[in-house]
Design a protein around this motif. Structure first.
Motif, PDB file in Angstrom:
ATOM      1  N   ALA A  17       4.116   2.944  -8.404  1.00  0.00           N
ATOM      2  CA  ALA A  17       3.549   1.687  -7.943  1.00  0.00           C
ATOM      3  C   ALA A  17       2.432   1.206  -8.845  1.00  0.00           C
ATOM      4  O   ALA A  17       2.109   0.026  -8.872  1.00  0.00           O
ATOM      5  CB  ALA A  17       3.030   1.842  -6.516  1.00  0.00           C
ATOM      6  N   ALA A  18       1.824   2.130  -9.600  1.00  0.00           N
ATOM      7  CA  ALA A  18       0.710   1.735 -10.457  1.00  0.00           C
ATOM      8  C   ALA A  18       1.171   1.078 -11.743  1.00  0.00           C
ATOM      9  O   ALA A  18       0.370   0.558 -12.503  1.00  0.00           O
ATOM     10  CB  ALA A  18      -0.145   2.967 -10.785  1.00  0.00           C
ATOM     11  N   GLY A  19       2.492   1.075 -11.988  1.00  0.00           N
ATOM     12  CA  GLY A  19       2.990   0.551 -13.250  1.00  0.00           C
ATOM     13  C   GLY A  19       2.730  -0.922 -13.436  1.00  0.00           C
ATOM     14  O   GLY A  19       2.788  -1.425 -14.548  1.00  0.00           O
ATOM     15  N   GLU A 146      -0.798  -9.480   0.928  1.00  0.00           N
ATOM     16  CA  GLU A 146      -1.623  -8.574   1.711  1.00  0.00           C
ATOM     17  C   GLU A 146      -3.039  -8.530   1.144  1.00  0.00           C
ATOM     18  O   GLU A 146      -3.273  -8.914  -0.007  1.00  0.00           O
ATOM     19  CB  GLU A 146      -1.029  -7.156   1.683  1.00  0.00           C
ATOM     20  CG  GLU A 146       0.405  -7.059   2.154  1.00  0.00           C
ATOM     21  CD  GLU A 146       0.523  -6.884   3.650  1.00  0.00           C
ATOM     22  OE1 GLU A 146      -0.500  -7.031   4.356  1.00  0.00           O
ATOM     23  OE2 GLU A 146       1.639  -6.591   4.116  1.00  0.00           O
ATOM     24  N   GLU A 147      -3.972  -8.048   1.950  1.00  0.00           N
ATOM     25  CA  GLU A 147      -5.340  -7.892   1.471  1.00  0.00           C
ATOM     26  C   GLU A 147      -5.438  -6.815   0.400  1.00  0.00           C
ATOM     27  O   GLU A 147      -6.284  -6.873  -0.486  1.00  0.00           O
ATOM     28  CB  GLU A 147      -6.270  -7.555   2.639  1.00  0.00           C
ATOM     29  CG  GLU A 147      -6.445  -8.700   3.635  1.00  0.00           C
ATOM     30  CD  GLU A 147      -7.407  -8.342   4.745  1.00  0.00           C
ATOM     31  OE1 GLU A 147      -7.883  -7.171   4.765  1.00  0.00           O
ATOM     32  OE2 GLU A 147      -7.697  -9.207   5.589  1.00  0.00           O
ATOM     33  N   HIS A 148      -4.579  -5.807   0.493  1.00  0.00           N
ATOM     34  CA  HIS A 148      -4.547  -4.766  -0.525  1.00  0.00           C
ATOM     35  C   HIS A 148      -3.143  -4.172  -0.552  1.00  0.00           C
ATOM     36  O   HIS A 148      -2.370  -4.313   0.403  1.00  0.00           O
ATOM     37  CB  HIS A 148      -5.572  -3.658  -0.232  1.00  0.00           C
ATOM     38  CG  HIS A 148      -5.198  -2.796   0.934  1.00  0.00           C
ATOM     39  ND1 HIS A 148      -5.394  -3.196   2.250  1.00  0.00           N
ATOM     40  CD2 HIS A 148      -4.611  -1.570   0.994  1.00  0.00           C
ATOM     41  CE1 HIS A 148      -4.966  -2.250   3.057  1.00  0.00           C
ATOM     42  NE2 HIS A 148      -4.487  -1.258   2.335  1.00  0.00           N
ATOM     43  N   TYR A 149      -2.804  -3.534  -1.666  1.00  0.00           N
ATOM     44  CA  TYR A 149      -1.517  -2.884  -1.812  1.00  0.00           C
ATOM     45  C   TYR A 149      -1.740  -1.395  -2.031  1.00  0.00           C
ATOM     46  O   TYR A 149      -2.720  -0.996  -2.663  1.00  0.00           O
ATOM     47  CB  TYR A 149      -0.724  -3.506  -2.965  1.00  0.00           C
ATOM     48  CG  TYR A 149      -0.495  -4.986  -2.749  1.00  0.00           C
ATOM     49  CD1 TYR A 149       0.351  -5.429  -1.741  1.00  0.00           C
ATOM     50  CD2 TYR A 149      -1.165  -5.936  -3.525  1.00  0.00           C
ATOM     51  CE1 TYR A 149       0.542  -6.789  -1.512  1.00  0.00           C
ATOM     52  CE2 TYR A 149      -0.975  -7.291  -3.301  1.00  0.00           C
ATOM     53  CZ  TYR A 149      -0.122  -7.713  -2.295  1.00  0.00           C
ATOM     54  OH  TYR A 149       0.059  -9.039  -2.061  1.00  0.00           O
ATOM     55  N   GLU A 150      -0.814  -0.591  -1.483  1.00  0.00           N
ATOM     56  CA  GLU A 150      -1.006   0.856  -1.510  1.00  0.00           C
ATOM     57  C   GLU A 150       0.306   1.556  -1.825  1.00  0.00           C
ATOM     58  O   GLU A 150       1.202   1.626  -0.976  1.00  0.00           O
ATOM     59  CB  GLU A 150      -1.544   1.335  -0.156  1.00  0.00           C
ATOM     60  CG  GLU A 150      -1.765   2.834  -0.075  1.00  0.00           C
ATOM     61  CD  GLU A 150      -2.185   3.273   1.312  1.00  0.00           C
ATOM     62  OE1 GLU A 150      -2.311   4.482   1.524  1.00  0.00           O
ATOM     63  OE2 GLU A 150      -2.352   2.392   2.195  1.00  0.00           O
ATOM     64  N   LEU A 155       3.366  -3.313   0.017  1.00  0.00           N
ATOM     65  CA  LEU A 155       3.761  -3.931  -1.240  1.00  0.00           C
ATOM     66  C   LEU A 155       3.806  -5.454  -1.140  1.00  0.00           C
ATOM     67  O   LEU A 155       3.999  -6.016  -0.065  1.00  0.00           O
ATOM     68  CB  LEU A 155       5.143  -3.424  -1.657  1.00  0.00           C
ATOM     69  CG  LEU A 155       5.260  -1.923  -1.926  1.00  0.00           C
ATOM     70  CD1 LEU A 155       6.713  -1.546  -2.140  1.00  0.00           C
ATOM     71  CD2 LEU A 155       4.418  -1.529  -3.135  1.00  0.00           C
ATOM     72  N   LEU A 156       3.672  -6.090  -2.286  1.00  0.00           N
ATOM     73  CA  LEU A 156       3.894  -7.534  -2.379  1.00  0.00           C
ATOM     74  C   LEU A 156       5.383  -7.840  -2.322  1.00  0.00           C
ATOM     75  O   LEU A 156       5.824  -8.763  -1.635  1.00  0.00           O
ATOM     76  CB  LEU A 156       3.287  -8.073  -3.670  1.00  0.00           C
ATOM     77  CG  LEU A 156       3.620  -9.517  -4.046  1.00  0.00           C
ATOM     78  CD1 LEU A 156       3.162 -10.490  -2.969  1.00  0.00           C
ATOM     79  CD2 LEU A 156       2.988  -9.878  -5.389  1.00  0.00           C
ATOM     80  N   GLY A 157       6.174  -7.091  -3.063  1.00  0.00           N
ATOM     81  CA  GLY A 157       7.620  -7.292  -3.087  1.00  0.00           C
ATOM     82  C   GLY A 157       8.338  -6.008  -2.715  1.00  0.00           C
ATOM     83  O   GLY A 157       8.008  -4.942  -3.234  1.00  0.00           O
ATOM     84  N   PHE A 158       9.329  -6.106  -1.816  1.00  0.00           N
ATOM     85  CA  PHE A 158       9.989  -4.899  -1.337  1.00  0.00           C
ATOM     86  C   PHE A 158      11.381  -5.243  -0.818  1.00  0.00           C
ATOM     87  O   PHE A 158      11.747  -6.418  -0.688  1.00  0.00           O
ATOM     88  CB  PHE A 158       9.167  -4.241  -0.218  1.00  0.00           C
ATOM     89  CG  PHE A 158       8.886  -5.158   0.951  1.00  0.00           C
ATOM     90  CD1 PHE A 158       9.699  -5.156   2.070  1.00  0.00           C
ATOM     91  CD2 PHE A 158       7.811  -6.039   0.926  1.00  0.00           C
ATOM     92  CE1 PHE A 158       9.452  -6.007   3.141  1.00  0.00           C
ATOM     93  CE2 PHE A 158       7.544  -6.885   1.991  1.00  0.00           C
ATOM     94  CZ  PHE A 158       8.376  -6.876   3.103  1.00  0.00           C
ATOM     95  N   GLU A 265      11.215   0.777   0.938  1.00  0.00           N
ATOM     96  CA  GLU A 265      10.200   1.495   0.171  1.00  0.00           C
ATOM     97  C   GLU A 265       9.290   2.321   1.073  1.00  0.00           C
ATOM     98  O   GLU A 265       8.804   3.392   0.676  1.00  0.00           O
ATOM     99  CB  GLU A 265       9.373   0.522  -0.673  1.00  0.00           C
ATOM    100  CG  GLU A 265      10.045   0.043  -1.956  1.00  0.00           C
ATOM    101  CD  GLU A 265      11.003  -1.116  -1.737  1.00  0.00           C
ATOM    102  OE1 GLU A 265      11.532  -1.642  -2.723  1.00  0.00           O
ATOM    103  OE2 GLU A 265      11.239  -1.489  -0.552  1.00  0.00           O
ATOM    104  N   ARG A 266       9.054   1.854   2.280  1.00  0.00           N
ATOM    105  CA  ARG A 266       8.242   2.638   3.218  1.00  0.00           C
ATOM    106  C   ARG A 266       8.956   3.930   3.608  1.00  0.00           C
ATOM    107  O   ARG A 266       8.317   4.975   3.782  1.00  0.00           O
ATOM    108  CB  ARG A 266       7.912   1.792   4.451  1.00  0.00           C
ATOM    109  CG  ARG A 266       6.943   0.658   4.150  1.00  0.00           C
ATOM    110  CD  ARG A 266       6.490  -0.027   5.422  1.00  0.00           C
ATOM    111  NE  ARG A 266       5.420  -0.989   5.148  1.00  0.00           N
ATOM    112  CZ  ARG A 266       4.604  -1.486   6.069  1.00  0.00           C
ATOM    113  NH1 ARG A 266       4.734  -1.117   7.332  1.00  0.00           N
ATOM    114  NH2 ARG A 266       3.664  -2.344   5.746  1.00  0.00           N
ATOM    115  N   TRP A 267      10.267   3.868   3.757  1.00  0.00           N
ATOM    116  CA  TRP A 267      11.026   5.089   4.001  1.00  0.00           C
ATOM    117  C   TRP A 267      10.884   6.051   2.817  1.00  0.00           C
ATOM    118  O   TRP A 267      10.732   7.263   3.008  1.00  0.00           O
ATOM    119  CB  TRP A 267      12.495   4.762   4.247  1.00  0.00           C
ATOM    120  CG  TRP A 267      12.780   4.298   5.644  1.00  0.00           C
ATOM    121  CD1 TRP A 267      12.570   3.053   6.163  1.00  0.00           C
ATOM    122  CD2 TRP A 267      13.307   5.086   6.717  1.00  0.00           C
ATOM    123  NE1 TRP A 267      12.931   3.010   7.487  1.00  0.00           N
ATOM    124  CE2 TRP A 267      13.398   4.236   7.859  1.00  0.00           C
ATOM    125  CE3 TRP A 267      13.723   6.414   6.824  1.00  0.00           C
ATOM    126  CZ2 TRP A 267      13.881   4.689   9.077  1.00  0.00           C
ATOM    127  CZ3 TRP A 267      14.218   6.862   8.050  1.00  0.00           C
ATOM    128  CH2 TRP A 267      14.284   6.015   9.151  1.00  0.00           C
TER     129      TRP A 267
END
Length: 297
Positions: A17-19, A146-150, A155-158, A265-267
């Motif tokens: 996710a940091a990419g 979202e206020e933040h992504y983790e 995520l912004l896109g999923f 992605e949450r799974w």
């Protein structure tokens, strides 16, 4: 194993996710991609075995169409829109590649990136007269500001797999009860402790009669693992049937709708946390599916 496979196989969700600089736009490695596709096959299979037709929806929706569904009244914090560049106002980035474009350089934004896959289903059926109760399943690319992504948790896109029921109140109720059983059995087979929790989903004016009904009888339940909602069961009553004029044949009453939704992605996130690596997680999903808990294809 190729160089890219070797480099990405060991990357956990935080690295993947940091990419993109923490923007909530992850790159999924080959093992992550394989797991996501297998999970999606399981969830889609639950739908098709119950008679759902698989469809592909457009990646963008008209802003005006979502506005008719009260989206911008109820979900303004999630909205993401798309606009073309107006090059008549100059070409930004003359001093180097631009990192962003100011609003003045954009044409009016008439298209939206949907936050849920089911919106396109209802809009595609606008004005339809259904001969029978209907089930549709779609895999959507969804976007939420979202206020933040983790990592892979937020995520912004999923990817979102949804199985949508349209028909009588009883048909929708049965559809959601069936999927509740599928999800609970699958999570149990995977050894993932979970809770089923009532949640709020403001499809309705929070001060109106529908909002009161929602408080008296919750319309959204989530399956929560490690504090993260990974699947939901959603009752829309006849809201979308009314707004999109979807009816049973010549019946005067609009259809009821409901959907089972899975944030893929949450799974991936909870499975990686549970099993430690993607290969073991995939093997666990295969075993749960083969054991019949998933009803997989």
């Amino acid at each position: 194993m190729s160089v890219i496979d070797s480099a990405l196989t060991t990357a956990g969700p935080a690295v993947a996710a940091a990419g993109t600089g923490g923007l909530g736009l992850p790159v999924l490695s080959p093992p992550e991609t394989a797991l996501l596709r297998r999970l999606d096959g399981v969830f889609e299979g639950w739908g098709t075995q119950a008679g759902a037709q698989s469809m592909i929806m457009p990646p963008l929706l008209p802003v005006a169409s979502l506005a008719r569904l009260d989206f911008y009244d109820n979900f303004p914090h999630q909205a993401v829109v798309a606009a073309a560049l107006d090059l008549s106002k100059g070409r930004p980035g003359a001093d180097g590649p631009p990192a962003e474009f100011a609003g003045a350089a954009l044409e009016p934004a008439r298209l939206a990136l949907p936050s849920a896959a089911c919106f396109a289903v209802y809009l595609s059926m606008e004005g339809a007269r259904l001969a029978q109760d209907t089930t549709v399943t779609v895999l959507g690319r969804c976007f939420r500001r979202e206020e933040h992504y983790e990592q892979l948790r937020r995520l912004l896109g999923f990817h979102m797999r949804e199985v949508v029921a349209l028909g009588s109140r009883e048909f929708v109720t049965g559809h959601l009860a069936r999927f509740e059983g599928h999800v609970a059995a699958f999570l149990t087979a995977l050894g993932l402790p979970f809770t089923k929790e009532a949640a709020t989903d403001p499809f309705y004016d929070r001060g109106g009669q529908r909002a009161l009904l929602q408080r008296l009888s919750p319309v959204k339940h989530e399956f929560v693992v490690d504090g993260l909602a990974i699947a939901s069961l959603n009752v829309h009553r006849n809201f979308f049937g009314e707004r999109c004029d979807i009816r049973h044949g010549d019946a005067a009453e609009p259809v009821f709708t409901g959907c089972a939704a899975f944030g893929l992605e949450r799974w991936l996130s909870v499975l990686h946390r549970r099993f430690g690596d993607w290969g073991t997680a995939l093997a666990a999903v295969e075993a749960a599916a083969a054991g019949g808990a998933a009803g997989a294809r």
